[in-house]
Motif scaffolding. Structure first.
Motif, PDB file in Angstrom:
ATOM      1  N   ASP A 137      60.490 -33.119 -12.030  1.00 46.70           N
ATOM      2  CA  ASP A 137      61.469 -33.388 -10.906  1.00 46.70           C
ATOM      3  C   ASP A 137      62.736 -32.667 -11.116  1.00 46.70           C
ATOM      4  OD1 ASP A 137      59.196 -34.734  -9.978  1.00 46.70           O
ATOM      5  OD2 ASP A 137      60.065 -36.651  -9.930  1.00 46.70           O
ATOM      6  N   MET A 152      64.098 -29.390  -9.111  1.00 47.65           N
ATOM      7  CA  MET A 152      65.718 -29.230  -8.320  1.00 47.65           C
ATOM      8  C   MET A 152      66.245 -28.164  -8.848  1.00 47.65           C
ATOM      9  SD  MET A 152      68.777 -31.879  -9.222  1.00 47.65           S
ATOM     10  CE  MET A 152      67.981 -33.469  -8.448  1.00 47.65           C
ATOM     11  N   THR A 176      74.253 -27.025 -10.928  1.00 46.08           N
ATOM     12  CA  THR A 176      73.129 -27.533 -11.218  1.00 46.08           C
ATOM     13  C   THR A 176      73.217 -28.362 -12.433  1.00 46.08           C
ATOM     14  OG1 THR A 176      72.144 -25.523 -10.407  1.00 46.08           O
ATOM     15  CG2 THR A 176      70.636 -26.780 -11.430  1.00 46.08           C
TER      16      THR A 176
END
Length: 265
Positions: A21, A25, A50
């Motif tokens: 996951d 992202m 990020t």
């Protein structure tokens, strides 16, 4: 804990899901190709939005599932302590990531005290997931991996990581020693994936003079389970700061160790 256990297997499966996951992202936030869209922490050491978002996401998810486990991140440091400790590099290969390149990964390792016992490395832009658990094996996309059988240095491919913390003469001395062996030198800008490449046989060796725990925590179990040789990174200071690492297939490891002057024991 023993070699493996349902509790550790549960943790690895959970880590795979969380890292997947997080990798999705990171892909959604990845900059387009071009000049780096990031901030400099130091020379050639980049930080993107990020990095923080992925680390926060992983930390929150792992705490919710395993509240008694410790947690350490590249950006946030040690936020929880425990006999089992997760160590994350939210984006390893940030210099590549910041330019829209594909050679980067999300890396999450598990330590039992001071011993690496599990790890997940996902490189979503490459479509690859490495996993390892002590006593169970090392895998790439679910298939077992093993270190290369190459013993002849003139057939070998060796990568050396670069760090601004290493004086240029030291770096050049080690690189020259690799080339004097007749090996093919490489430098890909992502330590975790380079170590995973040694585990999978894509590389015959990897050397970096100064590298941190979060860069290698997930790769160390991969290397051990794949039959690679690794210098005593944790014993030599890797638990608390930057340290040197040499990882190689067992056939070429002694030759490479002598050439670059990095002991395997």
């Amino acid at each position: 804990m023993s070699k493996s256990s349902p509790a550790l297997e549960c943790r690895l499966e959970a880590a795979k899901a969380v890292v997947h996951d997080a990798a999705r992202m990171a892909m959604a936030m990845r900059p387009p190709p071009g000049g780096p869209q990031a901030q400099l922490k130091s020379a050639q050491d980049w930080l993107t939005e990020t990095d923080g978002a992925v680390e926060t996401f992983i930390a929150s998810r792992m705490q919710a599932m395993f509240p008694d486990d410790g947690f350490q991140g590249e950006e946030g440091g040690m936020t929880r302590t425990g006999s089992l400790r997760w160590v994350v590099d939210p984006i390893d290969g940030t210099s590549n990531y910041a330019r829209g390149r594909s050679r980067w990964c999300v890396s999450l390792g598990l330590l039992d005290g001071d011993e690496p016992i599990g790890g997940v490395i996902e490189a979503p832009a490459l479509g690859e997931v490495y996993t390892a658990l002590r006593g169970v094996g090392a895998f790439l996309n679910g298939k077992p991996i093993h270190a290369s059988p190459i013993a002849d240095p003139t057939r070998a491919m060796i990568e050396m990581g670069w760090s601004g913390r290493v004086p240029k003469p030291v770096f050049m001395e080690k690189m020259d020693a690799i080339m004097e062996l007749g090996a093919m030198p490489r430098s890909g800008g992502c330590g975790a994936l380079a170590l995973a490449d040694v585990a999978s046989g894509r590389l015959d060796g990897y050397v970096e003079i100064v590298i941190n725990l979060w860069d290698v925590a997930a790769a160390l179990p991969l290397l051990a389970e794949a039959g690679a040789c690794v210098s005593p990174f944790l014993r030599d200071g890797g638990l608390t700061g930057g340290a040197t690492i040499l990882a190689a297939n067992p056939h070429i490891a002694p030759t490479l160790s002598r050439a670059v002057g990095i002991a395997l024991t």
